[in-house]
Design an enzyme around this catalytic site. Structure first.
Site, PDB file in Angstrom:
ATOM      1  N   HIS A 139       0.833  -1.210   0.000  1.00  0.00           N
ATOM      2  CA  HIS A 139       0.000   0.000   0.000  1.00  0.00           C
ATOM      3  C   HIS A 139       0.865   1.256   0.000  1.00  0.00           C
ATOM      4  CE1 HIS A 139      -3.351   2.633   0.566  1.00  0.00           C
ATOM      5  NE2 HIS A 139      -2.994   2.999   1.786  1.00  0.00           N
ATOM      6  N   ASP A 156      -4.190   9.289   2.902  1.00  0.00           N
ATOM      7  CA  ASP A 156      -4.252   7.839   2.715  1.00  0.00           C
ATOM      8  C   ASP A 156      -5.576   7.473   2.060  1.00  0.00           C
ATOM      9  OD1 ASP A 156      -4.349   5.028   2.968  1.00  0.00           O
ATOM     10  OD2 ASP A 156      -3.113   5.086   4.771  1.00  0.00           O
ATOM     11  N   CYS A 198      -3.759   2.692  -5.155  1.00  0.00           N
ATOM     12  CA  CYS A 198      -3.185   3.567  -4.128  1.00  0.00           C
ATOM     13  C   CYS A 198      -2.054   4.444  -4.670  1.00  0.00           C
ATOM     14  CB  CYS A 198      -2.703   2.758  -2.930  1.00  0.00           C
ATOM     15  SG  CYS A 198      -1.613   1.382  -3.342  1.00  0.00           S
TER      16      CYS A 198
END
Length: 267
Positions: A139, A156, A198
């Site tokens: 991630h 995030d 991501c």
């Protein structure tokens, strides 16, 4: 056999023959021109060498360190270079990895850029915890450190999944800078809808904060670091980044003086 039946038979035979010829031709072409290996260079752009694997990942997979490093290099060369008064650093993923995994502060300080006079630092954050594997993790998120405000803002796209890693990075950077940093998670960061976007979110949020926030305000003016109501089209973003790379590759080809087996180069 009727005239119509004979005609249909001849037509089918002709189509079948063309199909066999086409398959044979494709087979010969594949034998003569095998697919590029994943590590084969695709584009050399200043300090970044993109490979065919990087391009494959950018199309529909989890972004590599190299994808994000290229994007930072591109923003530095094409955007930041037009703002000579800006004192902003886009730290490469490899440097963030070094910062987080090497506990020798003096050694890290000597390896990182000189932050004297710098106002903001962008750090791609990865959840890789294996110190022996630089290209690991699952991630990406983004840490934007405002040195002048003493705050580390964390963006995030997976609901704060990297908060621990980002907090650790802010602590390590605080030691390197010799100044206190307050960690602040941004709760209204746009959220990804799958498990592979991501890195794309990191790249687009980075550009948005750089261009629309830090570089678009006057000195001393207050900046909102919120990402509320900012929508991110990850599919469109991938296409845009691929188009940028392909245009640079074409430009590199155009600049060649003689034919070469080396990748197109922009420097």
């Amino acid at each position: 056999m009727t005239l119509r039946a004979r005609f249909a038979r001849r037509l089918n035979d002709s189509v079948s023959t063309r199909n066999r010829r086409s398959r044979n031709l494709c087979s010969r072409r594949n034998q003569l021109s095998p697919s590029p290996s994943p590590t084969q260079p695709y584009l050399s752009y200043h300090d970044i060498l993109l490979t065919y694997e990087d391009i494959r990942a950018l199309r529909n997979d989890w972004l590599t360190d190299n994808n994000i490093a290229f994007w930072e290099e591109f923003l530095e060369r094409e955007v930041l270079s037009t703002y000579p008064q800006a004192n902003i650093v886009l730290l490469r993923p490899s440097m963030t990895f070094l910062l987080m995994k090497n506990k020798d502060t003096e050694s890290v300080r000597s390896a990182l850029p000189d932050f004297r006079g710098i106002t903001h630092i962008f750090l791609p954050i990865n959840d890789n915890r294996n110190v022996n594997q630089a290209e690991g993790g699952s991630h990406w998120s983004l840490l934007l450190v405002s040195i002048i405000d003493g705050v580390a803002f964390h963006y995030d796209s997976l609901d704060g999944a990297n908060n621990n890693e980002a907090w650790e990075a802010s602590k390590r950077l605080s030691s390197v800078l010799g100044t206190a940093l307050r960690f602040h998670y941004i709760p209204d960061c746009p959220q990804q809808e799958n498990s592979s976007d991501c890195g794309v979110f990191v790249c687009i949020i980075m550009r948005h904060l750089l261009v629309k926030r830090l570089l678009s305000v006057n000195a001393g003016e207050k900046i909102s670091m919120s990402m509320a109501h900012k929508a991110i089209d990850s599919v469109g973003a991938r296409k845009e980044m691929l188009k940028i790379i392909d245009n640079l590759r074409k430009e590199g080809e155009r600049r060649r003086l003689t034919p070469s087996n080396t990748p197109p180069r922009i420097e």
